[in-house]
Design a protein around this motif. Structure first.
Motif, PDB file in Angstrom:
ATOM      1  N   HIS A  26      -0.848   1.004  -3.854  1.00  0.00           N
ATOM      2  CA  HIS A  26      -0.510   0.259  -5.057  1.00  0.00           C
ATOM      3  C   HIS A  26       0.272   1.161  -5.996  1.00  0.00           C
ATOM      4  O   HIS A  26       0.118   2.368  -5.964  1.00  0.00           O
ATOM      5  CB  HIS A  26      -1.785  -0.243  -5.731  1.00  0.00           C
ATOM      6  CG  HIS A  26      -2.507  -1.261  -4.900  1.00  0.00           C
ATOM      7  ND1 HIS A  26      -1.978  -2.494  -4.608  1.00  0.00           N
ATOM      8  CD2 HIS A  26      -3.719  -1.220  -4.301  1.00  0.00           C
ATOM      9  CE1 HIS A  26      -2.838  -3.179  -3.863  1.00  0.00           C
ATOM     10  NE2 HIS A  26      -3.888  -2.421  -3.659  1.00  0.00           N
TER      11      HIS A  26
ATOM     12  N   GLU B   8       0.844  -1.188   0.000  1.00  0.00           N
ATOM     13  CA  GLU B   8       0.000   0.000   0.000  1.00  0.00           C
ATOM     14  C   GLU B   8       0.879   1.237   0.000  1.00  0.00           C
ATOM     15  O   GLU B   8       1.811   1.322   0.807  1.00  0.00           O
ATOM     16  CB  GLU B   8      -0.915   0.012   1.236  1.00  0.00           C
ATOM     17  CG  GLU B   8      -1.932  -1.112   1.277  1.00  0.00           C
ATOM     18  CD  GLU B   8      -2.972  -1.009   0.177  1.00  0.00           C
ATOM     19  OE1 GLU B   8      -3.096   0.079  -0.447  1.00  0.00           O
ATOM     20  OE2 GLU B   8      -3.658  -1.994  -0.075  1.00  0.00           O
TER      21      GLU B   8
ATOM     22  N   THR C 203      -6.322  -7.860  -1.303  1.00  0.00           N
ATOM     23  CA  THR C 203      -6.303  -6.537  -0.675  1.00  0.00           C
ATOM     24  C   THR C 203      -7.145  -6.526   0.594  1.00  0.00           C
ATOM     25  O   THR C 203      -6.753  -5.967   1.627  1.00  0.00           O
ATOM     26  CB  THR C 203      -6.819  -5.477  -1.655  1.00  0.00           C
ATOM     27  OG1 THR C 203      -5.987  -5.462  -2.818  1.00  0.00           O
ATOM     28  CG2 THR C 203      -6.805  -4.088  -1.017  1.00  0.00           C
TER      29      THR C 203
END
Length: 210
Positions: free
Chosen positions: A10, A8, A148
């Protein structure tokens, strides 16, 4: 082997510094498999491992055994980019495809496995890169979304180990997430059993189509 992994924000990135030694190759392959599995990209594991073996072997043979190198994995929504960085400015050698297993099958593999690859100069030396496209199918998108969700859920419950690929850890984390969803559905006045049945029907239908 040190490993730096970023999920994180992305795109996802994994940086694997290593020493160019034959004994390091198996560890690199395992690290690539673990990272791609955590990213929901299992379909690319075999190709990525072959490419990793070849690029690392080329460093050993033509840059020098014991030299410092770095493998970088970058994943976007539509492709995986593999880069091998070393401290030499020599162009990569095109090895004979009949060479032994640990030396790989030659850089001809790159042309066979990926439509796009090349070499770029860096401040420290060079990087050989290639890109593996991800097929835009619904199953892949669902797996990536679930990956995710699992990572975010792990942070929410204070258990970032949900990114590990150990089966017992994944099973426990997935069970906990589903249990929380069932409680949430009930709190919304919905029937958890009905939702589970509908999800199972869609899952089985998708497997039959695949």
């Amino acid at each position: 082997m040190y490993r730096y992994s970023v999920t994180e924000p992305h795109p996802r990135r994994c940086i694997l510094p290593f020493t160019a030694e034959p004994l390091q190759l198996a560890g690199l392959r395992r690290a690539v498999r673990a990272e791609l599995a955590a990213w929901g990209m299992q379909t690319l594991v075999e190709e990525a491992q072959l490419i990793t073996t070849e690029l690392a072997s080329n460093v050993i043979k033509h840059v020098g055994q014991g030299s410092v190198a770095t493998l970088v994995l970058d994943a976007s929504t539509d492709q995986l980019r593999v880069e091998l960085h070393d401290k030499s400015d020599k162009e990569p050698h095109r090895l004979n495809p009949t060479c032994d297993e640990e030396s790989g099958r030659g850089l001809q593999l790159l042309a066979a496995l990926t439509p796009s690859w090349g070499t770029i100069r860096t401040v420290a030396g060079k990087a050989v890169w290639c890109e593996l496209p991800l097929a835009p199918d619904e199953t892949r998108r669902r797996i990536q979304r679930a990956t995710t969700v699992m990572e975010t859920y792990g942070l929410a419950v204070g258990s970032p180990t949900t990114r590990l690929t150990h089966r017992p850890v994944l099973e426990e984390s997935a069970t906990s997430l589903i249990l929380d969803l069932l409680h949430w559905l009930a709190a919304q006045g919905l029937d958890p059993d009905d939702i589970l049945d509908r999800a199972q029907i869609h899952f089985e239908s998708g497997r039959e189509v695949a």
